[in-house]
Write an enzyme that holds these catalytic residues in place. Structure first.
Site, PDB file in Angstrom:
ATOM      1  N   TYR A 156       8.014   2.001  -7.282  1.00 29.38           N
ATOM      2  CA  TYR A 156       7.245   0.762  -7.444  1.00 29.38           C
ATOM      3  C   TYR A 156       6.848   0.555  -8.911  1.00 29.38           C
ATOM      4  O   TYR A 156       6.896  -0.560  -9.422  1.00 29.38           O
ATOM      5  CB  TYR A 156       5.999   0.776  -6.552  1.00 29.38           C
ATOM      6  CG  TYR A 156       6.305   0.898  -5.069  1.00 29.38           C
ATOM      7  CD1 TYR A 156       7.366   0.198  -4.513  1.00 29.38           C
ATOM      8  CD2 TYR A 156       5.536   1.702  -4.230  1.00 29.38           C
ATOM      9  CE1 TYR A 156       7.652   0.299  -3.156  1.00 29.38           C
ATOM     10  CE2 TYR A 156       5.815   1.808  -2.871  1.00 29.38           C
ATOM     11  CZ  TYR A 156       6.880   1.117  -2.352  1.00 29.38           C
ATOM     12  OH  TYR A 156       7.172   1.211  -1.018  1.00 29.38           O
ATOM     13  N   GLU A 164       0.852  -1.193   0.000  1.00 26.30           N
ATOM     14  CA  GLU A 164       0.000   0.000   0.000  1.00 26.30           C
ATOM     15  C   GLU A 164       0.890   1.246   0.000  1.00 26.30           C
ATOM     16  O   GLU A 164       1.926   1.255   0.658  1.00 26.30           O
ATOM     17  CB  GLU A 164      -0.883   0.065   1.255  1.00 26.30           C
ATOM     18  CG  GLU A 164      -2.192  -0.665   1.112  1.00 26.30           C
ATOM     19  CD  GLU A 164      -2.159  -2.020   1.789  1.00 26.30           C
ATOM     20  OE1 GLU A 164      -1.227  -2.235   2.589  1.00 26.30           O
ATOM     21  OE2 GLU A 164      -3.038  -2.859   1.505  1.00 26.30           O
TER      22      GLU A 164
HETATM   23  C1  COA Z   1      10.747   5.618  -1.137  1.00 24.51           C
HETATM   24  C2  COA Z   1      12.186   5.420  -0.656  1.00 24.51           C
HETATM   25  C3  COA Z   1      12.311   4.067   0.053  1.00 24.51           C
HETATM   26  C4  COA Z   1      13.118   5.428  -1.884  1.00 24.51           C
HETATM   27  O1  COA Z   1      14.440   5.172  -1.411  1.00 24.51           O
HETATM   28  P1  COA Z   1      15.722   5.804  -2.125  1.00 24.51           P
HETATM   29  O2  COA Z   1      16.907   5.065  -1.598  1.00 24.51           O
HETATM   30  O3  COA Z   1      15.712   7.258  -1.992  1.00 24.51           O
HETATM   31  O4  COA Z   1      15.423   5.423  -3.642  1.00 24.51           O
HETATM   32  P2  COA Z   1      16.502   5.133  -4.771  1.00 24.51           P
HETATM   33  O5  COA Z   1      17.676   6.032  -4.620  1.00 24.51           O
HETATM   34  O6  COA Z   1      16.751   3.665  -4.822  1.00 24.51           O
HETATM   35  O7  COA Z   1      15.694   5.604  -6.039  1.00 24.51           O
HETATM   36  C5  COA Z   1      14.905   4.705  -6.725  1.00 24.51           C
HETATM   37  C6  COA Z   1      13.890   5.447  -7.546  1.00 24.51           C
HETATM   38  O8  COA Z   1      12.939   6.060  -6.686  1.00 24.51           O
HETATM   39  C7  COA Z   1      12.535   7.286  -7.296  1.00 24.51           C
HETATM   40  N1  COA Z   1      12.997   8.400  -6.484  1.00 24.51           N
HETATM   41  C8  COA Z   1      13.802   8.344  -5.388  1.00 24.51           C
HETATM   42  N2  COA Z   1      13.945   9.580  -4.865  1.00 24.51           N
HETATM   43  C9  COA Z   1      13.226  10.412  -5.645  1.00 24.51           C
HETATM   44  C10 COA Z   1      12.969  11.826  -5.623  1.00 24.51           C
HETATM   45  N3  COA Z   1      13.478  12.614  -4.671  1.00 24.51           N
HETATM   46  N4  COA Z   1      12.168  12.330  -6.567  1.00 24.51           N
HETATM   47  C11 COA Z   1      11.642  11.549  -7.528  1.00 24.51           C
HETATM   48  N5  COA Z   1      11.847  10.215  -7.612  1.00 24.51           N
HETATM   49  C12 COA Z   1      12.634   9.666  -6.693  1.00 24.51           C
HETATM   50  C13 COA Z   1      13.186   7.335  -8.652  1.00 24.51           C
HETATM   51  O9  COA Z   1      12.363   6.641  -9.531  1.00 24.51           O
HETATM   52  C14 COA Z   1      14.439   6.574  -8.379  1.00 24.51           C
HETATM   53  O10 COA Z   1      15.040   6.060  -9.503  1.00 24.51           O
HETATM   54  P3  COA Z   1      16.136   6.969 -10.274  1.00 24.51           P
HETATM   55  O11 COA Z   1      17.100   7.490  -9.245  1.00 24.51           O
HETATM   56  O12 COA Z   1      16.738   6.019 -11.245  1.00 24.51           O
HETATM   57  O13 COA Z   1      15.346   8.077 -10.912  1.00 24.51           O
HETATM   58  C15 COA Z   1      12.641   6.582   0.271  1.00 24.51           C
HETATM   59  O14 COA Z   1      12.415   7.803  -0.397  1.00 24.51           O
HETATM   60  C16 COA Z   1      11.935   6.599   1.613  1.00 24.51           C
HETATM   61  O15 COA Z   1      12.311   5.887   2.533  1.00 24.51           O
HETATM   62  N6  COA Z   1      10.926   7.485   1.746  1.00 24.51           N
HETATM   63  C17 COA Z   1      10.231   7.683   3.010  1.00 24.51           C
HETATM   64  C18 COA Z   1       9.496   6.437   3.457  1.00 24.51           C
HETATM   65  C19 COA Z   1       8.522   5.958   2.413  1.00 24.51           C
HETATM   66  O16 COA Z   1       7.765   6.735   1.849  1.00 24.51           O
HETATM   67  N7  COA Z   1       8.543   4.639   2.158  1.00 24.51           N
HETATM   68  C20 COA Z   1       7.631   4.001   1.218  1.00 24.51           C
HETATM   69  C21 COA Z   1       6.315   3.782   1.874  1.00 24.51           C
HETATM   70  S1  COA Z   1       5.149   3.033   0.764  1.00 24.51           S
END
Ligand code: COA
Length: 153
Positions: free
Chosen positions: A122, A110
């Site tokens: 995702y 979710e």
């Molecule tokens: C969602 C989350 C886990 C992503 O982790 P992350 O380590 O920053 O992500 P990654 O560096 O592996 O990036 C993967 C992809 O996510 C997306 N992404 C990550 N940060 C982003 C940003 N600031 N803006 C837009 N897209 C973004 C992009 O698609 C990215 O791929 P790309 O770098 O090739 O464009 C992290 O932002 C997080 O923990 N957020 C807060 C908690 C949360 O919302 N968890 C999910 C609950 S459903």
């Protein structure tokens, strides 16, 4: 502030001893964070709980529940200072490998409609929207819908 990815990130199972550091991160990421008890319960229930460490720092973690026919990603988190370095992608890929190695045929999660970052991640992995659960999440005032996403394994 961001952190340096000088050391290779290391994925390993979460332990109870990690929970102090997990709880340093969790409330900073969510308006309605998991409690320590939620993580404790997940460990006790035998859910697949993993952390990613970078040079000894706890950079991220997640929790996957694998059922008989379906798996559910319950938590996926990367600490603010470590975001946008591929760790979320690494964790999600790891959980998908675990789910694919199980008997589950589908993996669900979710996500809040407002969480465009997570939704994009995702979608890149092939998750598709299945339905919207109305008023699923508590919001400051009122409630926010949840998008149920899923992927066939
Ligand atoms: C969602 C989350 C886990 C992503 O982790 P992350 O380590 O920053 O992500 P990654 O560096 O592996 O990036 C993967 C992809 O996510 C997306 N992404 C990550 N940060 C982003 C940003 N600031 N803006 C837009 N897209 C973004 C992009 O698609 C990215 O791929 P790309 O770098 O090739 O464009 C992290 O932002 C997080 O923990 N957020 C807060 C908690 C949360 O919302 N968890 C999910 C609950 S459903």
């Amino acid at each position: 502030m961001s952190a340096q990815l000088d050391n290779l990130p290391e994925l390993r199972p979460m332990r109870a001893a990690d929970l102090d550091r997990v709880m340093d991160v969790e409330p900073a990421l969510y308006a309605h964070p998991w409690t320590r008890g939620n993580f404790d319960d997940s460990l006790t229930a035998g859910y697949s709980c993993w952390v990613v460490e970078c040079g000894g720092a706890l950079a991220g973690y997640g929790v996957l529940m694998v059922g008989v026919s379906e798996a559910h990603l319950l938590n996926l988190s990367v600490a603010t200072a470590w975001q946008r370095r591929g760790l979320g992608r690494m964790l999600l890929g790891h959980f998908m490998d675990i789910a694919r190695g199980s008997d589950a045929a589908q993996l669900f999660l979710e996500v809040r409609p407002s969480n465009v970052v997570a939704r994009r991640l995702y979608s890149e992995f092939g998750f598709r929207q299945i339905t919207v659960r109305r008023g699923y999440y508590p919001l400051g005032r009122g409630r926010e819908d949840a998008i149920l996403m899923g992927i066939s394994l």
